[in-house]
Design an enzyme around this catalytic site. Sequence first.
Site, PDB file in Angstrom:
ATOM      1  N   LYS A  22      44.518  46.555  31.470  1.00 58.10           N
ATOM      2  CA  LYS A  22      44.832  45.545  32.484  1.00 58.10           C
ATOM      3  C   LYS A  22      46.306  45.679  32.884  1.00 58.10           C
ATOM      4  CE  LYS A  22      43.437  40.690  32.839  1.00 58.10           C
ATOM      5  NZ  LYS A  22      43.374  39.479  32.026  1.00 58.10           N
TER       6      LYS A  22
HETATM    7  C1  E4P Z   1      42.187  37.006  33.940  1.00 64.40           C
HETATM    8  O1  E4P Z   1      41.682  37.982  33.442  1.00 64.40           O
HETATM    9  C2  E4P Z   1      43.099  36.082  33.259  1.00 64.40           C
HETATM   10  O2  E4P Z   1      43.066  36.324  31.876  1.00 64.40           O
HETATM   11  C3  E4P Z   1      42.750  34.632  33.394  1.00 64.40           C
HETATM   12  O3  E4P Z   1      41.527  34.409  34.051  1.00 64.40           O
HETATM   13  C4  E4P Z   1      43.877  33.720  33.741  1.00 64.40           C
HETATM   14  O4  E4P Z   1      43.398  32.416  33.876  1.00 64.40           O
HETATM   15  P1  E4P Z   1      44.301  31.091  33.768  1.00 64.40           P
HETATM   16  O5  E4P Z   1      44.782  30.766  35.147  1.00 64.40           O
HETATM   17  O6  E4P Z   1      43.358  30.066  33.246  1.00 64.40           O
HETATM   18  O7  E4P Z   1      45.418  31.409  32.822  1.00 64.40           O
END
Ligand code: E4P
Length: 223
Positions: free
Chosen positions: A92
């Site tokens: 990622k």
């Molecule tokens: C995406 O892969 C992220 O890990 C995640 O969905 C972030 O979400 P949040 O806005 O709840 O931190």
Amino acid sequence: MELYLDTANLEEIREIAQWGVLSGVTTNPTLVAKEFAARGEKLSQEALEAHLRAICEAVGGPVSAEVTALDAEGMVEQGKRLAALHPRIVVKLPTTEEGLRACRRLSVEGIPVNMTLIFSANQALLAARAGAAYVSPFLGRVDDISWDGGELLREIVELIQVQDLPVRVIAASIRHPRHVTEAALLGADIATMPHAVFKQLLKHPLTDLGLKRFMDDWEKVKP
Ligand code: E4P
């Protein structure tokens, strides 16, 4: 649409995996930090790698593991190390200039990349052109600033279809069950959500009530 858990917590992953509906997991530095803090464990490189391997073993699908370097060189180095941990690791990367450069280099080497922190259709287009296997638009964080996360997702899904780009869309930053329904109806390939939202997907008071009534009636006449 496939359903992923957005967590670094092994118990949560094992629980939902048993339902037979879990297709993958996404993590990020915040989730990993939270997990280690909750366990009172020090986050060393070895502990992190062991933890990511355990997550991969707990889920039969892709596991996104995020780099923490901010420069392309560091991202590529970390990305290769993460990818070597397990065949199901997806690296990622943040959607920045450096992230695009790293994405191109990793994807050319056959390492799947999930471009994260996507807040516009053009960012998704750039990520796809850089060879990303996945793009992650953040619905909840867009809604948080009184914009429309659903509209962002709709544009991205349409753009990818119209342009016939070989990239999968992960609806991320899911806050509640309606986000999941919306993402499915808009044609997202995947929705990744916290454990609590996963549980909310299943829950309905009429299901509980109906089951109780069936059992009570059965109790009166059962052989
Ligand atoms: C995406 O892969 C992220 O890990 C995640 O969905 C972030 O979400 P949040 O806005 O709840 O931190």
